[in-house]
Design a protein around this motif. Structure first.
Motif, PDB file in Angstrom:
ATOM      1  N   LYS A  88       0.821  -1.209   0.000  1.00 31.45           N
ATOM      2  CA  LYS A  88       0.000   0.000   0.000  1.00 31.45           C
ATOM      3  C   LYS A  88       0.860   1.267   0.000  1.00 31.45           C
ATOM      4  CE  LYS A  88      -3.170   2.405   3.118  1.00 31.45           C
ATOM      5  NZ  LYS A  88      -3.815   2.289   4.444  1.00 31.45           N
ATOM      6  N   HIS A  89       1.921   1.250   0.780  1.00 37.91           N
ATOM      7  CA  HIS A  89       2.742   2.466   0.919  1.00 37.91           C
ATOM      8  C   HIS A  89       3.914   2.511  -0.061  1.00 37.91           C
ATOM      9  CE1 HIS A  89       0.585   4.040   4.381  1.00 37.91           C
ATOM     10  NE2 HIS A  89       0.458   2.782   4.759  1.00 37.91           N
ATOM     11  N   GLY A  90       4.131   1.400  -0.763  1.00 36.57           N
ATOM     12  CA  GLY A  90       5.237   1.395  -1.732  1.00 36.57           C
ATOM     13  C   GLY A  90       6.591   1.134  -1.094  1.00 36.57           C
ATOM     14  N   THR A  91       6.607   0.469   0.066  1.00 35.52           N
ATOM     15  CA  THR A  91       7.872   0.067   0.686  1.00 35.52           C
ATOM     16  C   THR A  91       8.510  -1.005  -0.193  1.00 35.52           C
ATOM     17  OG1 THR A  91       6.643   0.228   2.766  1.00 35.52           O
ATOM     18  CG2 THR A  91       8.901  -0.630   2.891  1.00 35.52           C
ATOM     19  N   ARG A  92       9.769  -0.842  -0.498  1.00 38.61           N
ATOM     20  CA  ARG A  92      10.478  -1.840  -1.305  1.00 38.61           C
ATOM     21  C   ARG A  92      10.716  -3.100  -0.485  1.00 38.61           C
ATOM     22  NH1 ARG A  92      11.116  -0.306  -6.644  1.00 38.61           N
ATOM     23  NH2 ARG A  92      11.246   1.953  -6.747  1.00 38.61           N
ATOM     24  N   ILE A  93      10.566  -4.271  -1.117  1.00 37.45           N
ATOM     25  CA  ILE A  93      10.714  -5.546  -0.409  1.00 37.45           C
ATOM     26  C   ILE A  93      11.864  -6.358  -0.986  1.00 37.45           C
ATOM     27  CG2 ILE A  93       9.586  -7.737   0.151  1.00 37.45           C
ATOM     28  CD1 ILE A  93       6.880  -6.294  -0.129  1.00 37.45           C
ATOM     29  N   ALA A  94      12.790  -6.777  -0.119  1.00 37.50           N
ATOM     30  CA  ALA A  94      13.855  -7.702  -0.515  1.00 37.50           C
ATOM     31  C   ALA A  94      13.696  -8.996   0.278  1.00 37.50           C
ATOM     32  CB  ALA A  94      15.230  -7.082  -0.257  1.00 37.50           C
ATOM     33  N   LEU A  95      14.368 -10.049  -0.180  1.00 35.43           N
ATOM     34  CA  LEU A  95      14.348 -11.350   0.491  1.00 35.43           C
ATOM     35  C   LEU A  95      15.786 -11.822   0.680  1.00 35.43           C
ATOM     36  CD1 LEU A  95      11.691 -13.417  -1.510  1.00 35.43           C
ATOM     37  CD2 LEU A  95      11.538 -12.799   0.911  1.00 35.43           C
ATOM     38  N   ALA A  96      16.065 -12.449   1.827  1.00 35.64           N
ATOM     39  CA  ALA A  96      17.419 -12.955   2.059  1.00 35.64           C
ATOM     40  C   ALA A  96      17.356 -14.213   2.917  1.00 35.64           C
ATOM     41  CB  ALA A  96      18.272 -11.881   2.732  1.00 35.64           C
ATOM     42  N   THR A  97      18.488 -14.932   2.984  1.00 35.97           N
ATOM     43  CA  THR A  97      18.485 -16.204   3.722  1.00 35.97           C
ATOM     44  C   THR A  97      18.562 -16.005   5.232  1.00 35.97           C
ATOM     45  OG1 THR A  97      20.904 -16.407   3.660  1.00 35.97           O
ATOM     46  CG2 THR A  97      19.659 -17.470   1.855  1.00 35.97           C
ATOM     47  N   ASP A  98      19.227 -14.928   5.709  1.00 37.50           N
ATOM     48  CA  ASP A  98      19.544 -14.780   7.143  1.00 37.50           C
ATOM     49  C   ASP A  98      20.407 -15.943   7.623  1.00 37.50           C
ATOM     50  OD1 ASP A  98      19.576 -13.579   9.652  1.00 37.50           O
ATOM     51  OD2 ASP A  98      17.617 -14.358  10.272  1.00 37.50           O
ATOM     52  N   CYS A  99      21.131 -16.587   6.728  1.00 39.55           N
ATOM     53  CA  CYS A  99      21.911 -17.778   7.097  1.00 39.55           C
ATOM     54  C   CYS A  99      22.630 -17.568   8.437  1.00 39.55           C
ATOM     55  CB  CYS A  99      22.932 -18.087   5.998  1.00 39.55           C
ATOM     56  SG  CYS A  99      23.978 -19.477   6.420  1.00 39.55           S
ATOM     57  N   ASN A 100      22.217 -18.326   9.452  1.00 37.02           N
ATOM     58  CA  ASN A 100      22.861 -18.279  10.773  1.00 37.02           C
ATOM     59  C   ASN A 100      22.587 -19.589  11.489  1.00 37.02           C
ATOM     60  OD1 ASN A 100      20.818 -18.058  13.126  1.00 37.02           O
ATOM     61  ND2 ASN A 100      19.985 -16.571  11.684  1.00 37.02           N
TER      62      ASN A 100
END
Ligand code: DI6
Ligand code: FE
Length: 402
Positions: free
Chosen positions: A306-318
């Protein structure tokens, strides 16, 4: 025009900023010169009289930008498989932590490891990412928690980029957890992070950004703000582990400090999502951690849209909450668990991940002038990259034109 290499007869998902959706080009080609993209587009738009030392027929395969894993804790000592077993037998996270396990056990193992140990234990994880088309990774510190150990971890992370054809950006996450010698005094530890560790690490150019874990079990928003102020003084951009387990308004705090990204965000509210959009702070979603800790509260994807926040995805490998080394599986989880679209998933591991690292000018899309980092896939349509589970259709990975 004279290219070093041209990949022709391909279908492109350029993810270009000006294009709609995936930026699809049928009958496309990408050409490299001196490691950079010299051309990306329809073959019919190639400059007349072009020439190339090497010509590669892609036979209709798809080319995407090389994948970017923009949030990992890839470098650490030991592992936590035994703890996983104990949890399956009914032990709680708190019980394990009290018995010296949890994050403290990784800190202990990391402190005991040499720089060489840290490099060699991280390489198999890195290789797994690379085999799926990853060309850039971010690596956070945060398992050393003193100046020596944090510096050693970051040096090991930087060295990964010499051991393999991959770009590495590093993030100082001193404010990740409280080390045992701090005796429970979080404020005093944050003072050491701000006055001792962060300035020294910035001066040694071991980190490209600074991060903190803002959470009840970690650091408060006041303590986080102190870390952000120290980072600003040292000239480092900031990122934040925000609103993972509760809403401490980390998303808003990150936005107020013009953070590159705020990450996790399961408990972020609409106000936080809107503030991030306004500040240009990328929402980095980490479905691997959500899955592994069996979280049920989902990040507010509708508010981001709705607000146009950009979305990324990552593994958070930990080792503790996301022992995941697959960005392809991460995309499937993003779609299945968070209902992201194919377009959002693919943009999330390319263009938006590059933006979350502050490197969109150099990587993340197929556009002239950027590094020629490519992934060439044996798929009929881009959706297959998100749809399949545990299958790797990578044909070739290109890093800086090679
Ligand atoms: N968020 C997490 O879930 C992990 N760190 C963080 O900032 C936990 C890391 C660990 O348990 O080793
Ligand atoms: Fe993390």
């Amino acid at each position: 025009m004279s290219f070093d290499t041209i990949w022709f007869n391909a279908r492109l998902a350029t993810l270009s900023r000006n294009a709609d959706g995936l930026g699809i080009v049928e009958h496309g080609a990408v050409a490299a010169k001196d490691g950079r993209i010299a051309f990306a587009g329809a073959m019919s738009d190639l400059p007349s009289g072009w020439d190339a030392k090497s010509r590669i027929d892609c036979e209709g395969r798809w080319i995407t930008p090389g994948l970017v894993d923009c949030h990992t804790h890839l470098v650490f000592g030991g592992d936590r498989a035994h703890e996983f077993e104990l949890r399956l037998q009914g032990a709680s996270y708190e019980e394990i932590a009290r018995a010296g396990g949890g994050i403290a056990s990784t800190v202990k193992a990391t402190r005991a490891a040499s720089e060489n140990d840290l490099v060699s234990s991280a390489l198999p994880r890195l290789d797994h990412l690379i085999r799926e088309g990853v060309t850039t990774i971010e690596v956070k510190s945060g398992y050393g928690l003193d100046l020596d150990s944090e510096s050693r971890l970051l040096r090991a992370a930087r060295r990964l980029g010499g051991e393999r054809p991959v770009s590495v950006t590093t993030t100082f996450l001193g404010a990740h957890a409280l080390p045992p010698e701090a005796n429970g005094d979080k404020d005093a530890f944050i003072t050491r992070v701000c006055e001792e560790m962060l300035p020294a690490i910035a001066k040694a150019e071991l980190a490209d950004a600074a991060d903190a874990f803002c959470e009840g079990i970690a650091f408060s928003s006041e303590q986080t703000a102190r870390v952000f102020a120290a980072a600003r003084t040292a000239g480092l951009p900031v990122k934040l582990h925000a609103d993972q387990l509760s809403n401490l308004h980390g998303a808003r705090l990150a936005a107020e400090h013009s953070a590159l990204s705020a990450d996790h965000l399961e408990f972020t509210d609409e106000d936080g999502a809107a503030a991030m959009a306004k500040a240009g702070t990328v929402a980095v979603l980490l479905p691997g951690a959500f899955y592994f800790i069996r979280e049920t509260q989902k990040p507010p994807v509708e508010h981001f849209r709705k607000h146009g926040t950009r979305i990324a995805l990552a593994t958070d490998c930990n080792p503790g909450t996301s022992p995941l080394t697959s960005l392809l599986l991460t995309m499937n989880m993003g779609a299945t668990l968070f209902r992201l679209t194919v377009e959002e998933c693919l943009a999330g591991v390319t263009r938006e991940a590059a933006r979350a690292l502050g490197r969109l000018d150099e990587i993340g899309t197929l556009e002239p002038g950027k590094w020629c980092d490519l992934a060439i896939w044996n798929v009929e349509r881009p959706a297959e990259l998100v749809y399949r589970i545990g299958f790797n259709p990578l044909h070739t990975r290109i890093w800086r034109g090679q």
